[in-house]
Design an enzyme around this catalytic site. Structure first.
Site, PDB file in Angstrom:
ATOM      1  CE1 TYR A  54      99.690 -31.079  73.566  1.00 61.55           C
ATOM      2  CE2 TYR A  54     100.861 -30.516  75.580  1.00 61.55           C
ATOM      3  CZ  TYR A  54      99.709 -30.482  74.819  1.00 61.55           C
ATOM      4  OH  TYR A  54      98.581 -29.848  75.294  1.00 61.55           O
ATOM      5  CB  ILE A  61      85.104 -25.276  67.164  1.00 58.49           C
ATOM      6  CG1 ILE A  61      84.361 -23.971  67.453  1.00 58.49           C
ATOM      7  CG2 ILE A  61      85.866 -25.724  68.409  1.00 58.49           C
ATOM      8  CD1 ILE A  61      82.937 -24.199  67.901  1.00 58.49           C
ATOM      9  CE  LYS A 100      98.813 -27.656  72.448  1.00 57.88           C
ATOM     10  NZ  LYS A 100      97.591 -27.253  71.743  1.00 57.88           N
ATOM     11  CG  ASN A 104      90.139 -27.674  71.037  1.00 57.07           C
ATOM     12  OD1 ASN A 104      90.521 -27.470  72.182  1.00 57.07           O
ATOM     13  ND2 ASN A 104      89.581 -28.833  70.673  1.00 57.07           N
TER      14      ASN A 104
END
Ligand SMILES: NC(=O)c1ccc[n+]([C@@H]2O[C@H](COP(=O)([O-])OP(=O)(O)OC[C@H]3O[C@@H](n4cnc5c(N)ncnc54)[C@H](OP(=O)(O)O)[C@@H]3O)[C@@H](O)[C@H]2O)c1
Length: 250
Positions: A154, A6, A158, A87
């Site tokens: 951003y 992670i 994404k 993440n």
């Protein structure tokens, strides 16, 4: 043994996912620049396996060796599943095109787009021989498909991560021992990233007031609830269609 890797475990959603998987008795590999001692203490208290890598994901050239080191630490005779959760991400730089700082732009795409692609590439490459459930979860965002003024980098990273998810999903359909790859948009979640959004100047982020209202109306999701759902999607307890998943619809 179930193993999960992670990124971005020092706060927010990544920390909550790590906490959930430790309590599920998985062995986990945590990656962030800051060590999260509450996670190491939790793992110790349940005698769980946890390895912490205090690593700056923007140092891209180090990432292939990092993934190799992590996979070497797994017990090859006793792996029942492997998961990578991409993440970690950053919002900065928050400003309009025309005002970007080039170094900040490069840092943004290194952490938020290139690091997930490199880690995924190495994960797929180094686990090709393993006929076990393998999953890559990319943490997406509504910003992948909705433009927000001031969030050009951003929204772009994404959107890029979401398209990478879709292309890789297509590729993995025709390989032996495929990796399941999904992108999960978590909704608006009460984390340090949201604190940062509320603290941005309205000049650089005109939508700031809307995020302040959502917070004041107590409409943000809890990281622990988001982690619970993501863990359910990974292990199949929560079934969902397609590779692009919006947690608000689950
Ligand atoms: N919160 C929301 O409402 C929301 C909504 C949609 C999507 N998301 C997505 O959810 C994910 C997690 O966000 P969050 O809200 O939990 O944010 P957060 O609390 O700010 O956590 C970000 C994590 O990323 C890590 N990180 C940042 N830069 C890094 C670097 N250079 N190297 C290594 N790790 C780095 C940070 O660790 P260090 O600083 O210790 O390195 C931290 O652990 C992100 O992908 C975000 O885009 C969040």
């Amino acid at each position: 043994m179930k193993y999960s890797i992670i990124t971005g475990t020092s706060s927010g959603i990544g920390e909550a996912i790590a906490r959930k998987l430790i309590l599920d008795r998985q062995s986990i590999f945590c990656i962030s620049r800051r060590l999260n001692e509450s996670l190491t203490e939790l793992a110790l208290s349940v005698s769980g396996g946890l390895w912490y890598f205090e690593t700056d994901l923007s140092e891209l050239q180090k990432l292939p060796a990092l993934m190799g080191e992590i996979l070497n630490l797994t017990d090859s005779g006793n792996i029942s599943s492997l998961t990578l959760v991409n993440n970690a991400a950053t919002l900065d730089p928050v400003s309009a095109a025309g005002d970007y700082d080039i170094a900040a732009l490069q840092q943004h795409f290194n952490v938020s787009l290139l690091a997930p692609l490199i880690l995924s590439n190495e994960f797929i490459r180094l686990t090709r021989h393993l006929d076990i459930p393998k999953t890559i979860v990319n943490i997406g965002s509504g910003a992948a498909s909705s433009p927000y003024a001031g969030w050009g980098p951003y929204c772009s990273s994404k959107a890029g991560l979401e398209m990478f998810t879709r292309t890789t999903n297509l590729e993995q359909k025709s390989v032996t021992n495929p990796v399941r790859i999904i992108s999960v948009a978590p909704g608006i979640v009460d984390t340090p990233m949201q604190q940062k959004i509320r603290a941005t100047s309205a000049g650089s982020f005109p939508m700031k007031e809307r995020f302040q209202q959502l917070y004041q109306q107590n409409l943000l999701s809890r990281p622990a609830d988001v982690a619970e759902k993501i863990a359910g999607i990974i292990d199949g307890r929560i079934s969902c269609e397609g590779e692009i998943i919006d947690l608000r619809k689950i």
